[in-house]
Each structure stands twice: as structure tokens, then as C-alpha cells.
Motif scaffolding. Structure first.
Motif, PDB file in Angstrom:
ATOM      1  N   VAL A 102       0.827  -1.205   0.000  1.00 36.85           N
ATOM      2  CA  VAL A 102       0.000   0.000   0.000  1.00 36.85           C
ATOM      3  C   VAL A 102       0.869   1.265   0.000  1.00 36.85           C
ATOM      4  N   ALA A 103       2.180   1.130   0.163  1.00 41.85           N
ATOM      5  CA  ALA A 103       3.086   2.280   0.218  1.00 41.85           C
ATOM      6  C   ALA A 103       3.090   3.150  -1.048  1.00 41.85           C
ATOM      7  N   PRO A 104       2.782   2.624  -2.257  1.00 39.98           N
ATOM      8  CA  PRO A 104       2.698   3.535  -3.413  1.00 39.98           C
ATOM      9  C   PRO A 104       1.672   4.660  -3.231  1.00 39.98           C
ATOM     10  N   VAL A 105       0.717   4.492  -2.312  1.00 37.85           N
ATOM     11  CA  VAL A 105      -0.228   5.565  -1.990  1.00 37.85           C
ATOM     12  C   VAL A 105       0.548   6.803  -1.512  1.00 37.85           C
ATOM     13  N   ILE A 106       1.595   6.582  -0.720  1.00 34.69           N
ATOM     14  CA  ILE A 106       2.420   7.688  -0.215  1.00 34.69           C
ATOM     15  C   ILE A 106       3.101   8.404  -1.385  1.00 34.69           C
ATOM     16  N   LEU A 107       3.635   7.635  -2.333  1.00 34.33           N
ATOM     17  CA  LEU A 107       4.284   8.248  -3.496  1.00 34.33           C
ATOM     18  C   LEU A 107       3.273   9.040  -4.307  1.00 34.33           C
ATOM     19  N   ALA A 108       2.074   8.482  -4.470  1.00 34.90           N
ATOM     20  CA  ALA A 108       1.024   9.181  -5.220  1.00 34.90           C
ATOM     21  C   ALA A 108       0.671  10.508  -4.546  1.00 34.90           C
ATOM     22  N   LYS A 109       0.464  10.476  -3.238  1.00 39.85           N
ATOM     23  CA  LYS A 109       0.105  11.692  -2.506  1.00 39.85           C
ATOM     24  C   LYS A 109       1.245  12.711  -2.508  1.00 39.85           C
ATOM     25  N   ALA A 110       2.481  12.233  -2.634  1.00 42.93           N
ATOM     26  CA  ALA A 110       3.640  13.133  -2.718  1.00 42.93           C
ATOM     27  C   ALA A 110       3.725  13.795  -4.093  1.00 42.93           C
ATOM     28  N   GLY A 111       2.967  13.283  -5.059  1.00 44.33           N
ATOM     29  CA  GLY A 111       2.955  13.860  -6.397  1.00 44.33           C
ATOM     30  C   GLY A 111       3.985  13.292  -7.348  1.00 44.33           C
ATOM     31  N   VAL A 112       4.721  12.255  -6.928  1.00 45.68           N
ATOM     32  CA  VAL A 112       5.817  11.751  -7.773  1.00 45.68           C
ATOM     33  C   VAL A 112       5.371  10.684  -8.775  1.00 45.68           C
ATOM     34  N   LEU A 113       4.107  10.256  -8.707  1.00 48.74           N
ATOM     35  CA  LEU A 113       3.628   9.252  -9.665  1.00 48.74           C
ATOM     36  C   LEU A 113       2.827   9.876 -10.812  1.00 48.74           C
ATOM     37  N   ARG A 114       2.717  11.179 -10.834  1.00 53.94           N
ATOM     38  CA  ARG A 114       1.963  11.856 -11.897  1.00 53.94           C
ATOM     39  C   ARG A 114       2.545  11.481 -13.259  1.00 53.94           C
ATOM     40  N   GLY A 115       1.708  10.875 -14.109  1.00 53.30           N
ATOM     41  CA  GLY A 115       2.157  10.467 -15.435  1.00 53.30           C
ATOM     42  C   GLY A 115       3.011   9.210 -15.454  1.00 53.30           C
ATOM     43  N   LYS A 116       3.151   8.553 -14.309  1.00 53.32           N
ATOM     44  CA  LYS A 116       3.985   7.347 -14.199  1.00 53.32           C
ATOM     45  C   LYS A 116       3.108   6.104 -14.058  1.00 53.32           C
ATOM     46  N   LYS A 117       3.586   5.007 -14.619  1.00 52.06           N
ATOM     47  CA  LYS A 117       2.919   3.715 -14.432  1.00 52.06           C
ATOM     48  C   LYS A 117       3.313   3.177 -13.064  1.00 52.06           C
ATOM     49  N   ALA A 118       2.332   2.608 -12.354  1.00 49.56           N
ATOM     50  CA  ALA A 118       2.605   2.095 -11.011  1.00 49.56           C
ATOM     51  C   ALA A 118       1.569   1.037 -10.649  1.00 49.56           C
ATOM     52  N   THR A 119       1.913   0.220  -9.672  1.00 54.42           N
ATOM     53  CA  THR A 119       0.977  -0.738  -9.108  1.00 54.42           C
ATOM     54  C   THR A 119       0.874  -0.477  -7.611  1.00 54.42           C
ATOM     55  N   VAL A 120      -0.125  -1.083  -6.996  1.00 54.95           N
ATOM     56  CA  VAL A 120      -0.356  -0.895  -5.568  1.00 54.95           C
ATOM     57  C   VAL A 120      -1.194  -2.069  -5.081  1.00 54.95           C
TER      58      VAL A 120
END
Length: 172
Positions: A102-120
Motif C-alpha cells: 500500500v506504500a505507493p499511496v504515499i508516493l502518489a500523494k507526494a505527487g511523484v507518480l503523476r504520469g507514471k505507471k505504477a501498481t499498488v
């Protein structure tokens, strides 16, 4: 290779910490651990880890990679401005940023996943993490592990070995 793992002081996911850590140590990495409190962190399954730094003290410039570990205590303890700052600075300094469960939620909220492919991590009953990823500009991929540039995300404990190997591969 210097790597810092960021874990919840209570209820981090043990195998998401210990398995990648072992893979990275076998590859010659020096590992440090940060958390929201100093002392002995306790995993959801009872594993114990000595904490070297508070998240607030972490300087990504001192490390080659920053790794956020999930688990039931992750968002309760690490979903905050300290973690967001670490994630943003890691990307600004062109370092490897990895997160699992669930930690990618932190990256998303930090704004670093904008336009990036990711899983969670997600389940058939709980899709909130995917929504948070997408609301913050992330492109959700239903995959065990996703590497987009220097960002590595993994969906949970079933991907911990592949996650550790992906970090080693990017470090090399």
C-alpha cells in the motif's frame, strides 16, 4: 550502494522488509532503516528491526535508493509530509524510489507518480489505493511489479523477491 528502508514503527509487512533487504545485502548494499519513531520497530508478524533514523531526518542525498515498505501500519504511520518530502527529494535527486504493497499511496500523494505507471496493493473488496493513485495522476497497472524510470512499485508480499531484484537491477 547505500539504501534506506522506511517502515512503520508498528505493523510493517515483515516479508516486504526482510526479503528485499536480504537480496540487497547479498548484492553488497549497506542498509539503514528509518521510521516514525526511534527504537525497535515491530512487524505485523512480530519481526524486529532497529531504527537508525526518523523519517524526518532522512536525506535522500545520502542514499542510492529509498524504499517504502507497506503493511497494516504503513498509512497510519507514514502517510504524512515527512514521507512526501523524502519521496519528492529522492526523485529530484534522480535516485531510485521504490515502494511495495500500500506504500505507493504515499508516493502518489507526494505527487511523484503523476504520469507514471505504477501498481499498488488492492483486493476485490478494497480498491481505494487504486483510486488514490489515479486521483494523483498515476497510471495504475494490474501487475505484480512495475518499473517506470527510477520508480519501482510492487503490489505486495507475493512480489517481494522480484521487488528486491528490480532494485538491484536498477542500482547496477
Amino acid at each position: 550502494m547505500k539504501i534506506i528502508f522506511i517502515i512503520a514503527f508498528r505493523d510493517f509487512r515483515d516479508e516486504e522488509y526482510f526479503v528485499p533487504k536480504g537480496i540487497l545485502e547479498n548484492a553488497g548494499a549497506e542498509i539503514k532503516t528509518a521510521s516514525n519513531k526511534i527504537g525497535t520497530a515491530i512487524g505485523a508478524d512480530g519481526g524486529e528491526v532497529n531504527v537508525d533514523f526518523l523519517v524526518a531526518e532522512v536525506n535522500p542525498a545520502d542514499f542510492d535508493a529509498v524504499v517504502f515498505v507497506g503493511g497494516p501500519g504503513c498509512l497510519k504511520n507514514l502517510d504524512n509530509e515527512y514521507s512526501y518530502r523524502v519521496a519528492r527529494e529522492t526523485i529530484l535527486q534522480n535516485k531510485i524510489l521504490a515502494s511495495i504493497c500500500v506504500a505507493p499511496v504515499i508516493l502518489a500523494k507526494a505527487g511523484v507518480l503523476r504520469g507514471k505507471k505504477a501498481t499498488v496493493w488492492t483486493s476485490s473488496m478494497d480498491k481505494r489505493a487504486i483510486k488514490i493513485l489515479e486521483q494523483n495522476g498515476g497510471i495504475y497497472q494490474d501487475e505484480p511489479i512495475v518499473v517506470d524510470g527510477k520508480i519501482i512499485t510492487a503490489c505486495g508480499p507475493s512480489a517481494e523477491e522480484e521487488f528486491g531484484q528490480a532494485i538491484v537491477k536498477l542500482l547496477r
